[in-house]
Scaffold this active site. Structure first.
Site, PDB file in Angstrom:
ATOM      1  N   LYS A   1       0.821  -1.226   0.000  1.00 25.63           N
ATOM      2  CA  LYS A   1       0.000   0.000   0.000  1.00 25.63           C
ATOM      3  C   LYS A   1       0.846   1.263   0.000  1.00 25.63           C
ATOM      4  CE  LYS A   1      -0.610   0.252   4.986  1.00 25.63           C
ATOM      5  NZ  LYS A   1      -1.311  -0.387   6.098  1.00 25.63           N
TER       6      LYS A   1
ATOM      7  N   ARG B   1      -7.987   0.514  16.364  1.00 28.87           N
ATOM      8  CA  ARG B   1      -8.308   0.749  14.961  1.00 28.87           C
ATOM      9  C   ARG B   1      -9.355  -0.299  14.620  1.00 28.87           C
ATOM     10  NH1 ARG B   1      -4.068   1.089   9.908  1.00 28.87           N
ATOM     11  NH2 ARG B   1      -4.674  -1.093   9.718  1.00 28.87           N
TER      12      ARG B   1
HETATM   13  C1  LIG Z   1      -0.507  -1.302   6.636  1.00 32.96           C
HETATM   14  C2  LIG Z   1      -0.913  -2.571   7.227  1.00 32.96           C
HETATM   15  C3  LIG Z   1       0.021  -3.587   7.411  1.00 32.96           C
HETATM   16  C4  LIG Z   1       1.481  -3.417   7.081  1.00 32.96           C
HETATM   17  O1  LIG Z   1       2.082  -2.575   8.016  1.00 32.96           O
HETATM   18  P1  LIG Z   1       3.671  -2.304   7.995  1.00 32.96           P
HETATM   19  O2  LIG Z   1       3.899  -1.545   9.226  1.00 32.96           O
HETATM   20  O3  LIG Z   1       3.947  -1.534   6.753  1.00 32.96           O
HETATM   21  O4  LIG Z   1       4.320  -3.622   7.981  1.00 32.96           O
HETATM   22  C5  LIG Z   1      -0.417  -4.785   7.934  1.00 32.96           C
HETATM   23  N1  LIG Z   1      -1.708  -4.975   8.254  1.00 32.96           N
HETATM   24  C6  LIG Z   1      -2.646  -4.028   8.079  1.00 32.96           C
HETATM   25  C7  LIG Z   1      -4.044  -4.320   8.445  1.00 32.96           C
HETATM   26  C8  LIG Z   1      -2.280  -2.792   7.564  1.00 32.96           C
HETATM   27  O5  LIG Z   1      -3.209  -1.852   7.413  1.00 32.96           O
END
Ligand SMILES: *Cc1c(COP(=O)(O)O)cnc(C)c1O
Length: 363
Positions: free
Chosen positions: A35, A130
């Site tokens: 992302k 969250r």
């Molecule tokens: C963004 C995200 C991740 C990845 O997080 P990083 O800190 O980039 O490894 C994993 N799980 C969810 C649900 C996320 O939104």
């Protein structure tokens, strides 16, 4: 003439191999998260070469981009699906993270309509506040979800660190396993996946104290930047410079370091604070707030300091012994949010390198 983001695919692949290797030693499979790089197909492929078992992204547009580029893997939507977009979600992803029954019902209808089965990971809120089902509500939630046609409950998961900065610990991971076992024992089912980690979990994983049943991680930042995210510590054996931003000097002049005259708000409604450094050599570069989060930009040459920015300019103190000239490029390391914005900005050209050769650009 344009700002460029130089992306080293070999370093990303290498970082992936290191992180995936660590996780594998502890029985954890890794979904590579794209992302932060807008689902860039070449970056996803580098992660896949490095050994991730799937690609996860939070945006449907990014999953579509990956699919259109023919990236051959399983896609996971790692943001909660919108109720109004269930059909699109089922079309774009084999799995999604979920916490709402109404959405599961919509996904179920969409999956049945398409003659497929959509896998879901049910998110539990362990306190980061969250996404996630509150632990007390988990068993009744799963009981309802089990009745839905076209939905397979692949497991449960939790996301820590992103919102409140909650740290993954042996205790909260054991809590996640307990919750999974409570679901299994009460409802007589088996949960294949317990997805406990993102990049904030590396230290707990490496310590060997993560409970063995936690068998999945969704990892972006640690792969892209070579660091864990509780203290942003560089991870041993990984590269921190897979992404470097370059920008050109448009103006270079000796000026005082304090503004002159009466001052009010700047272009962004702030009142910037200036430090008196006497007369300095100031460079104005062709990159600004429209292209990067300038708070997350640091010069690769640690003698150069960012002084401020507007939407189209970055100002730097480049007072140095040696010559420097208009037209030269300077290089910068980026924070997660600076990379996110640089990837999103159409004004930043993306140069991809593999085996030291330019192998394509994203524009
Ligand atoms: C963004 C995200 C991740 C990845 O997080 P990083 O800190 O980039 O490894 C994993 N799980 C969810 C649900 C996320 O939104």
């Amino acid at each position: 003439m344009y700002p460029h983001l130089k992306i080293d695919l070999d370093k990303i692949e290498d970082n992936t191999r290191t992180i995936v290797g660590l996780c594998r030693e502890h029985g954890i499979g890794v979904t590579g998260v794209t992302k932060c790089v807008c689902g860039h197909p070449e970056i996803a492929k580098a992660m896949l070469r490095g050994g991730v078992i799937a690609i996860g992204d939070s945006r449907l547009e990014n999953l579509h981009r990956l699919q259109a580029a023919g990236v051959d893997t399983r896609y996971e939507l790692i943001r909660l699906p919108p109720l109004t977009g269930a059909g699109e979600v089922v079309g774009a992803a084999g799995m999604s993270l979920n916490s709402e029954l109404a959405v599961l019902e919509a996904l179920s209808r969409a999956a049945v309509e398409r003659g497929t089965v959509h896998e879901v990971t049910l998110m539990v809120d362990l306190g980061d506040l969250r996404e996630g089902i509150w632990p007390d509500d988990l068993v009744p939630f799963v009981r309802e979800a089990l009745g839905l046609e076209g939905i397979r409950i692949g497991g449960i998961g939790a996301n820590l660190g992103c919102f409140a900065g909650l740290v993954p610990t042996q205790e909260n991971m054991e809590r996640l396993v307990e919750l999974a076992e409570e679901v299994e024992n009460t409802l007589g089912i088996e949960l294949a996946r317990i997805s406990g980690f993102n990049s904030s979990g590396l230290e707990l994983i490496a310590s060997g104290k993560s409970p063995p049943r936690v068998n999945h991680a969704r990892i972006g930042e640690a792969i892209l930047f070579g660091r864990e995210t509780t203290h942003r510590r560089p991870w041993p054996g990984t590269f921190q410079d897979a992404f470097v931003l370059t920008a050109e000097i448009l103006e270079l002049k000796k000026k005082p370091s304090l503004p002159m005259g009466e001052r009010a708000e700047d272009a962004f409604g702030k009142r910037p604070v200036f430090e008196d450094r006497g007369e300095v050599t100031r460079a104005l570069l062709n990159v600004g707030r429209e292209d990067v989060d300038v708070e997350g930009v640091t010069s690769c040459d640690d003698r150069l300091t960012v002084l401020g920015a507007s939407s189209g300019y970055l100002a730097l103190d480049v007072t140095l012994e040696e010559e420097i000239a208009v037209g030269e490029e300077l290089s910068f390391f980026l924070s997660y949010s600076a990379l996110l914005r640089a990837m999103t900005s159409e004004y930043v050209k993306k140069d991809l390198f593999r085996d030291d050769a330019l192998c394509g650009d994203g524009d």
